[in-house]
Structures are given as C-alpha cells and as structure tokens.
Design an enzyme around this catalytic site. Structure first.
Site, PDB file in Angstrom:
ATOM      1  N   HIS A   1     -15.464 -13.387   3.517  1.00  0.00           N
ATOM      2  CA  HIS A   1     -15.008 -12.022   3.234  1.00  0.00           C
ATOM      3  C   HIS A   1     -14.150 -12.049   1.975  1.00  0.00           C
ATOM      4  O   HIS A   1     -13.927 -13.102   1.386  1.00  0.00           O
ATOM      5  CB  HIS A   1     -14.257 -11.411   4.425  1.00  0.00           C
ATOM      6  CG  HIS A   1     -12.972 -12.098   4.784  1.00  0.00           C
ATOM      7  ND1 HIS A   1     -12.195 -11.702   5.845  1.00  0.00           N
ATOM      8  CD2 HIS A   1     -12.298 -13.154   4.236  1.00  0.00           C
ATOM      9  CE1 HIS A   1     -11.128 -12.468   5.939  1.00  0.00           C
ATOM     10  NE2 HIS A   1     -11.164 -13.355   4.963  1.00  0.00           N
TER      11      HIS A   1
ATOM     12  N   SER B   1     -13.230 -17.451   6.231  1.00  0.00           N
ATOM     13  CA  SER B   1     -12.402 -17.110   5.089  1.00  0.00           C
ATOM     14  C   SER B   1     -12.203 -18.332   4.194  1.00  0.00           C
ATOM     15  O   SER B   1     -13.177 -18.901   3.704  1.00  0.00           O
ATOM     16  CB  SER B   1     -11.082 -16.519   5.599  1.00  0.00           C
ATOM     17  OG  SER B   1     -10.304 -16.014   4.551  1.00  0.00           O
TER      18      SER B   1
END
EC number: 3.4.21.92
Length: 200
Positions: free
Chosen positions: A128, A103
């Site tokens: 993501h 992330s």
C-alpha cells in the site's frame, strides 16, 4: 528484552572441545547466517537487523544471508535503513516471508536478491502507500504532506524495479491496501517462488 520474554527464548547447548556452550536460539541461527525480522519495523529493530547484516558480511562476504520476515510493516525510515544495507553489502540477501509481509515488510521482501526471494505457502503479502500523520502549523503540515508524496514516489519506483511491473501499475495497486496470497505474490513479481519443502 523483558525478563518474561527472555525466559521464553529457547536456549541451545552445544558440546565443543572446550566444554559446553549455550546460545539463545536466534544467536545460534545467526551462526548459520539466518536473521529474523519479526514484528513492527521500527528504529531499534532496524538497528539490530543492520548490525547483523554487517556482521555477517564481515564474517564471509561471499556467502548468502537469509532474512526471514514476519512483519505487519512500520516505519519507512527504519525500513529504508535495512533496505539500503541489504543493497549495500556484498553477500546476496535471500528473503523468505513466513506468516505475513505487509507494507514495509513487503517492500523488504521484494528487495531481496533476484531469484532468491521466497514466500511460504500460507503467508500473505500486502502492499500500500505510505501512511503518515502530523500535527502543527499549516505550513509544517504542508511540508510533511509533500514529504510523504516524495516517499510514495520513491517507494513506487523501487517496487517497480524489483517486481518488473510498470510504474503506473504499482501506483494503482498501492493506492489502497492490496493483499496477495503466496501464489499471487509470485505472479506479481514481489517474490520468485513459493517454498513448500526444503530442497534435498
């Protein structure tokens, strides 16, 4: 830090002309221009990392800084404060993933100086779309939903710049959790090389 955590941080003792000097291991490594970004990316941790980046720039604006990352990700705004400082300061910031960079951790890994972004062989990287949650009146929820979409667009554009991937590829690949091995992260352009041994 709690007293228990403090007790677990090793101390390094150095002999100097003025006697002995002891450092916690992280302070000693900071002297070598090494910063650790470990755990959840949040405001307090981001402030510490930003302060260390600015300190090392003031010490020597022409010498590289090494940012070691082992993070599951976290707050976008905290991460962006680190990212913007990395881009703002004069020294190159070399990034190294050890363990995981997921992330926001992956975003910061990719934001290192071109040609100086590395991953250790058994690390994993995950990209993501940003996560968010909000409660309140419908109009406020709508405002926050729009803000998340704006942040998503900004992060995707920056990832496209750092990886060399087309924006539509980034948009597709960040739609869900997308895990990569060290070699896959190199192939994707998130990092420049897998480090297996220190160069002689």
């Amino acid at each position: 830090m709690s007293p228990i955590i403090d007790a677990l941080v090793p101390m390094v003792v150095e002999q100097t002309s003025r006697g002995e000097r002891s450092y916690d291991i992280y302070s000693r490594l900071l002297k070598e221009r090494v910063i650790f970004l470990t755990g959840q990316v949040e405001d307090h941790m981001a402030n510490l990392v930003v302060a260390q980046l600015l300190f090392l720039e003031s010490e020597n604006p022409d010498k590289d800084i090494f940012l070691y990352i082992n993070s599951p990700g976290g707050s976008v705004t905290a991460g962006m404060s680190i990212y913007d400082t990395m881009q703002f300061i004069k020294p190159n910031v070399s990034t190294v993933c050890m363990g995981q960079a997921c992330s926001m951790g992956a975003f910061l890994l990719a934001g290192g100086a071109p040609g100086k972004r590395y991953v250790l062989p058994n690390s994993r990287v995950m990209i993501h779309q940003p996560l968010g949650g909000f409660q309140g009146q419908a109009s406020d929820i709508q405002i926050h939903a729009q803000e998340i979409l704006t942040i998503k667009t900004k992060l995707n554009k920056l990832l496209a710049e750092h990886t060399g991937q087309p924006l539509e590829v980034i948009e597709r690949d960040t739609d869900r959790d997308n895990f990569m091995s060290a070699d896959q992260a190199v192939e994707y352009g998130l990092v420049d090389a897998v480090l297996t041994h220190r160069s002689a």
